[in-house]
Scaffold this motif. Structure first.
Motif, PDB file in Angstrom:
ATOM      1  N   GLN A  46      -2.435 -30.909   4.333  1.00  0.00           N
ATOM      2  CA  GLN A  46      -2.752 -32.329   4.520  1.00  0.00           C
ATOM      3  C   GLN A  46      -4.252 -32.577   4.410  1.00  0.00           C
ATOM      4  OE1 GLN A  46      -0.894 -33.334   8.270  1.00  0.00           O
ATOM      5  NE2 GLN A  46       0.533 -34.690   7.194  1.00  0.00           N
ATOM      6  N   GLN A  47      -5.048 -31.680   4.972  1.00  0.00           N
ATOM      7  CA  GLN A  47      -6.500 -31.841   4.891  1.00  0.00           C
ATOM      8  C   GLN A  47      -6.978 -31.684   3.451  1.00  0.00           C
ATOM      9  OE1 GLN A  47      -7.737 -28.898   7.776  1.00  0.00           O
ATOM     10  NE2 GLN A  47      -8.411 -30.525   9.163  1.00  0.00           N
ATOM     11  N   LEU A  48      -6.419 -30.714   2.733  1.00  0.00           N
ATOM     12  CA  LEU A  48      -6.804 -30.527   1.336  1.00  0.00           C
ATOM     13  C   LEU A  48      -6.382 -31.719   0.488  1.00  0.00           C
ATOM     14  CD1 LEU A  48      -5.926 -26.746   1.027  1.00  0.00           C
ATOM     15  CD2 LEU A  48      -8.207 -27.743   0.911  1.00  0.00           C
ATOM     16  N   GLN A  49      -5.197 -32.267   0.771  1.00  0.00           N
ATOM     17  CA  GLN A  49      -4.746 -33.457   0.049  1.00  0.00           C
ATOM     18  C   GLN A  49      -5.661 -34.643   0.348  1.00  0.00           C
ATOM     19  OE1 GLN A  49      -1.983 -33.529  -2.176  1.00  0.00           O
ATOM     20  NE2 GLN A  49      -3.010 -35.425  -2.742  1.00  0.00           N
ATOM     21  N   ALA A  50      -6.112 -34.761   1.583  1.00  0.00           N
ATOM     22  CA  ALA A  50      -7.019 -35.847   1.953  1.00  0.00           C
ATOM     23  C   ALA A  50      -8.358 -35.702   1.225  1.00  0.00           C
ATOM     24  CB  ALA A  50      -7.237 -35.870   3.465  1.00  0.00           C
ATOM     25  N   ILE A  51      -8.820 -34.478   1.086  1.00  0.00           N
ATOM     26  CA  ILE A  51     -10.066 -34.245   0.338  1.00  0.00           C
ATOM     27  C   ILE A  51      -9.885 -34.661  -1.113  1.00  0.00           C
ATOM     28  CG2 ILE A  51     -11.595 -32.446  -0.555  1.00  0.00           C
ATOM     29  CD1 ILE A  51     -11.227 -30.991   2.123  1.00  0.00           C
ATOM     30  N   MET A  52      -8.751 -34.279  -1.703  1.00  0.00           N
ATOM     31  CA  MET A  52      -8.504 -34.642  -3.105  1.00  0.00           C
ATOM     32  C   MET A  52      -8.359 -36.143  -3.263  1.00  0.00           C
ATOM     33  SD  MET A  52      -8.393 -33.744  -6.090  1.00  0.00           S
ATOM     34  CE  MET A  52      -7.593 -32.970  -7.425  1.00  0.00           C
ATOM     35  N   ASP A  53      -7.702 -36.799  -2.316  1.00  0.00           N
ATOM     36  CA  ASP A  53      -7.512 -38.246  -2.415  1.00  0.00           C
ATOM     37  C   ASP A  53      -8.828 -39.010  -2.311  1.00  0.00           C
ATOM     38  OD1 ASP A  53      -4.814 -37.875  -2.741  1.00  0.00           O
ATOM     39  OD2 ASP A  53      -4.302 -38.289  -0.652  1.00  0.00           O
ATOM     40  N   THR A  54      -9.746 -38.541  -1.474  1.00  0.00           N
ATOM     41  CA  THR A  54     -11.001 -39.278  -1.306  1.00  0.00           C
ATOM     42  C   THR A  54     -12.061 -38.868  -2.321  1.00  0.00           C
ATOM     43  OG1 THR A  54     -11.690 -37.705   0.374  1.00  0.00           O
ATOM     44  CG2 THR A  54     -10.707 -39.744   1.149  1.00  0.00           C
TER      45      THR A  54
END
Length: 148
Positions: A46-54
């Motif tokens: 989830q944290q890695l996905q959040a980094i990619m999304d932002t």
């Protein structure tokens, strides 16, 4: 965990700045933030996905359009790290494709002759029967000059 989205937003805004030094610094910080999360990427997905999304859009823009080789290599390193974590990249595919295509010169494909051409107007002129310089011999044959 509460500070993670704020930190990602700050990094994303720093990546969009025009200052190369701040972009390199932000990319280094982002790379250092991603590396520990990859050790146990199933728990940190989830944290890695959040980094990619932002930061994804800015990363791909730096990869394709930036003149600094250091920025390109750091953004590529971050993108590769995020891809190794097997996160969802669907939202960022248009940015990925455009960043790859900006590195290549524009060309067109002629289905009839099954060739790629760089100059469509010269190719159309050639197809109509006009004589044109061949791209593979352009610059090889020139006028001969003798010194007297």
């Amino acid at each position: 965990l509460d500070k993670q989205p704020i930190r990602n937003e700050r990094l994303a805004s720093a990546l969009k700045s025009n200052d190369i030094a701040s972009q390199v610094e932000s990319l280094s910080k982002l790379s250092n933030a991603i590396k520990p999360l990859l050790c146990n990427c199933n728990d940190n997905k989830q944290q890695l996905q959040a980094i990619m999304d932002t930061c994804g859009k800015a990363l791909f823009q730096l990869l394709g359009h930036h003149k600094s080789e250091k920025c390109r290599s750091l953004s590529l390193e971050c993108i590769q790290s995020l891809l190794r974590a097997n996160i969802d990249l669907a939202r960022h595919l248009p940015y990925l494709i455009s960043s790859i295509l900006t590195r290549y010169p524009p060309c067109a494909y002629d289905k009839d002759m099954e060739v790629f051409v760089q100059n469509q107007q010269v190719h159309d002129y050639f197809k109509r029967g006009g004589a044109s310089n061949r791209q593979d011999r352009d610059g090889l044959i020139g006028p001969v000059r003798f010194k007297m």
